[in-house]
Design an enzyme around this catalytic site. Structure first.
Site, PDB file in Angstrom:
ATOM      1  N   HIS A 137     -15.070 -17.352 -44.201  1.00 38.94           N
ATOM      2  CA  HIS A 137     -16.386 -17.954 -43.967  1.00 38.94           C
ATOM      3  C   HIS A 137     -16.973 -18.610 -45.215  1.00 38.94           C
ATOM      4  O   HIS A 137     -18.068 -19.146 -45.169  1.00 38.94           O
ATOM      5  CB  HIS A 137     -17.354 -16.891 -43.427  1.00 38.94           C
ATOM      6  CG  HIS A 137     -17.023 -16.471 -42.031  1.00 38.94           C
ATOM      7  ND1 HIS A 137     -17.696 -16.922 -40.933  1.00 38.94           N
ATOM      8  CD2 HIS A 137     -16.037 -15.664 -41.550  1.00 38.94           C
ATOM      9  CE1 HIS A 137     -17.173 -16.400 -39.841  1.00 38.94           C
ATOM     10  NE2 HIS A 137     -16.156 -15.623 -40.190  1.00 38.94           N
ATOM     11  N   ASP A 141     -21.444 -24.318 -50.557  1.00 42.15           N
ATOM     12  CA  ASP A 141     -21.669 -23.449 -49.399  1.00 42.15           C
ATOM     13  C   ASP A 141     -20.536 -23.658 -48.393  1.00 42.15           C
ATOM     14  O   ASP A 141     -20.187 -24.808 -48.096  1.00 42.15           O
ATOM     15  CB  ASP A 141     -23.014 -23.826 -48.741  1.00 42.15           C
ATOM     16  CG  ASP A 141     -23.610 -22.663 -47.982  1.00 42.15           C
ATOM     17  OD1 ASP A 141     -22.869 -21.734 -47.624  1.00 42.15           O
ATOM     18  OD2 ASP A 141     -24.837 -22.681 -47.746  1.00 42.15           O
TER      19      ASP A 141
HETATM   20  O1  F6P Z   1     -21.289 -16.649 -46.075  1.00 44.14           O
HETATM   21  C1  F6P Z   1     -20.468 -15.547 -46.138  1.00 44.14           C
HETATM   22  C2  F6P Z   1     -21.218 -14.286 -45.760  1.00 44.14           C
HETATM   23  O2  F6P Z   1     -20.376 -13.185 -45.816  1.00 44.14           O
HETATM   24  C3  F6P Z   1     -21.811 -14.409 -44.374  1.00 44.14           C
HETATM   25  O3  F6P Z   1     -20.914 -14.104 -43.430  1.00 44.14           O
HETATM   26  C4  F6P Z   1     -22.983 -13.521 -44.476  1.00 44.14           C
HETATM   27  O4  F6P Z   1     -23.928 -13.846 -43.540  1.00 44.14           O
HETATM   28  C5  F6P Z   1     -23.445 -13.764 -45.890  1.00 44.14           C
HETATM   29  O5  F6P Z   1     -22.304 -14.082 -46.616  1.00 44.14           O
HETATM   30  C6  F6P Z   1     -24.189 -12.591 -46.496  1.00 44.14           C
HETATM   31  O6  F6P Z   1     -23.339 -11.568 -46.672  1.00 44.14           O
HETATM   32  P1  F6P Z   1     -23.713 -10.095 -47.091  1.00 44.14           P
HETATM   33  O7  F6P Z   1     -25.185  -9.911 -46.901  1.00 44.14           O
HETATM   34  O8  F6P Z   1     -22.911  -9.253 -46.169  1.00 44.14           O
HETATM   35  O9  F6P Z   1     -23.288  -9.942 -48.505  1.00 44.14           O
END
Ligand code: F6P
Length: 571
Positions: free
Chosen positions: A167, A371
């Site tokens: 992601h 991003d």
């Molecule tokens: O963008 C990658 C990601 O892992 C998303 O899937 C998630 O919404 C965001 O970063 C925040 O991640 P976390 O709060 O789990 O560190």
């Protein structure tokens, strides 16, 4: 079809045990996959993830039945100390900055790497102890927290259907190569049948890293690793277009926001607190705009909503201070009793509040330095059913590949960004409309359902291709028939596969050297009259001087015609 989703976070977070209090987890990954499962009407699914920070081992055991039976969630217990090193350490101090092409912010510590291996192992163990991995099970592993898991799972279940989706961005090979554990991470990922990325750029970066670090080449995204076919491809994640386009019951909130600001023009910005999001630069640009355009002072407000995140990592805390100081400075310099230029909020917003802000805004600023995708930009476009509003979007957000009609900017240039704010605020309504209309059509067509369905269809396809290409043993009957045909043929063309057939697969191509026996056999075959011998390889022609390369790779030619004792058998 049975779907097992594995991600660091579960879709629900356990807030308390006595009484049991559950909350929806934040983040685009969670809402995207949940929506996909619902829209695709997948009835047989389970989601495995970390149990949560406030749960001890016996708590996880206690709540497991409830989570699994009622919510289809399988919690993995990770001791707090290991989780801290894993999440705040290797995931967010090493992988996150490096994968966002900010290598100077990355730290490399053996102990956090070890915790990364350990957590991936804990996930494997929890999966194996609790779920059956059958023939119809599709395992879909998500994101940078679990890049070793595909390889670990493949060792235990060679036949499993495993997909992996990243992601966040995959960096260019020269940046990726800085990671001390670059081989291990790639080998872990290669345990999957399908590896997916948001954009073509990340896919290419990954394929080039495979070539640079492991010497593995691909053909149209397909490659062979340890005698197994797998695929690498691009799947840009979409949103639930319908939800954002026709959400009900937010008009009161939208009105309230506008009225509270005396119907001033609204520039909106909402991000997780993160140095990749370019929040500070956005403030510099707004400051520059107010300095240049005195006529706009008192007529426009920037609502800056920062969502708390990763508070255990120092870089995030110092950035928060920096942002807050800048907000105070802008308000102190330009503000008055009647007008506060920047309204700063440090909190999460509900979907309704978020959409109400999207709808109340004249401009949305999505200007990350880097991003993976950025779904906020897509949500804003979808929610503007009135075809009003302007999106200012960084060219370094994955979503800029699909949203070219936005005002696309380089967020490192304060001047460019400041100019874009000006252009956006002054854009005629007809132009706003035509830009939004094109983007909405595109987002409607490739929504989150399309994203997930295409990924799973491709996974099914590549796994079944992998199975049909498996080497079949050459039995006695076929072997005799082949020899007879060979002897009686007037002219013969032998197409011989090289890697994995004449020589065992090796981690680097230079190491896949033929034995003397193989060379002798090739020589003898080549000496036979009316016989042509062609070696087939996926490598570049002329890469190895000792053998003659074919120019095309045909994975169908995998019959082991030549092996130990071939000289005798060929007579
Ligand atoms: O963008 C990658 C990601 O892992 C998303 O899937 C998630 O919404 C965001 O970063 C925040 O991640 P976390 O709060 O789990 O560190």
């Amino acid at each position: 079809m049975r779907l097992v989703v594995i991600a660091n976070r579960l879709p629900i977070t356990v807030k308390s045990l006595d009484p049991v209090k559950l909350e929806r987890s934040p983040g685009g990954l969670v809402s995207g996959i949940e929506t996909f499962i619902k829209k695709a009407r997948i009835s047989d699914w389970v989601w495995m993830g970390w149990g949560g920070s406030n749960l001890r081992k016996k708590d996880v055991q206690k709540i497991k039945e409830l989570l699994l039976n009622k919510h289809r969630c399988l919690p993995a217990y990770v001791p707090e100390k290991i989780m801290n090193k894993f999440y705040n350490g290797f995931c967010n101090r090493t992988l996150w900055p490096l994968f966002h092409s900010m290598p100077t912010l990355a730290t490399y510590e053996k102990s956090t790497w070890e915790s990364y291996i350990e957590v991936n192992r804990i996930f494997l163990k929890t999966l194996l102890e609790n779920l059956e991995v059958g023939k119809e099970t599709h395992i879909w592993i998500h994101d940078y927290h679990l890049m070793l898991l595909p390889g670990m799972l493949r060792e235990v279940h060679p036949e499993a259907k495993i997909g992996f989706f990243l992601h966040i961005p995959f960096p260019p090979p020269e940046i990726y190569a800085q990671l001390p554990w670059r081989r291990e991470i790639l080998e872990g990922l290669l345990g999957a049948d399908l590896i997916g990325f948001h954009t073509y750029e990340y896919t290419i970066n990954f394929l080039r890293s495979l070539s640079r670090v492991l010497g593995i080449e691909h053909s149209m995204g397909e490659l062979v690793y340890l005698d197994r076919l797998l695929k690498v491809d691009t799947f840009p994640m979409g949103i639930d277009f319908e939800l954002f386009n026709s959400i009900k019951g937010v008009s009161k909130k939208t009105k309230a926001i506008k009225q509270a600001l005396g119907n001033k023009k609204i520039v909106f910005s909402v991000d997780r607190l993160d140095y990749t999001k370019g929040i500070y630069n956005r403030l510099l640009a707004f400051e520059d705009f107010l300095r240049r355009r005195e006529d706009w002072r008192g007529k426009v407000v920037l609502i800056l909503n920062v969502v708390p995140s990763r508070e255990g990592v120092e870089q995030y805390q110092s950035m928060k201070r920096q942002i807050e100081e800048k907000v105070a400075q802008i308000n102190g310099t330009f503000g008055s009793v009647e007008w506060v230029p920047v309204l700063y909020h440090y909190k999460s917003l509900s979907v309704e509040d978020l959409v109400a802000h999207y709808k109340a805004s004249d401009v949305l600023l999505v200007t990350p330095i880097k991003d993976g995708m950025n779904l906020i930009a897509k949500e804003f476009v979808a929610s503007r059913r009135d075809l009003r509003g302007v999106l200012v979007l960084s060219e370094f957000a994955g979503s800029s590949r699909e949203l070219g009609e936005a005002l696309v900017v380089n967020p490192n240039s304060v001047e460019e960004l400041s100019k874009a704010i000006e252009l956006a605020l002054e854009m005629p309504p007809e132009e706003q409309e035509s830009r939004l209309r094109i983007m909405q059509d595109r987002l409607k067509r490739y929504d989150v359902l399309k994203w997930g369905s295409e990924f799973l269809e491709t996974l099914k396809g590549i796994a079944s291709k992998r199975d049909t290409l498996k080497t079949k043993e050459l039995g006695d009957r076929l072997s005799r028939k082949l020899k007879d045909m060979f002897r009686s043929a007037k002219s013969r063309l032998l197409l011989v596969d090289y890697d994995g057939t004449l020589v065992p697969l090796a981690k680097r191509p230079q190491l896949a050297v033929p034995t003397q026996e193989i060379k002798d056999i090739l020589y003898l075959l080549g000496m036979l009259e009316n016989t042509q011998v062609v070696l087939i390889s996926g490598r570049k022609k002329g890469a190895a001087a000792s053998v003659v390369w074919g120019s095309t790779y045909n994975p169908c030619c995998r019959a082991r015609l030549l092996g130990k004792g071939a000289k005798e058998r060929l007579g």
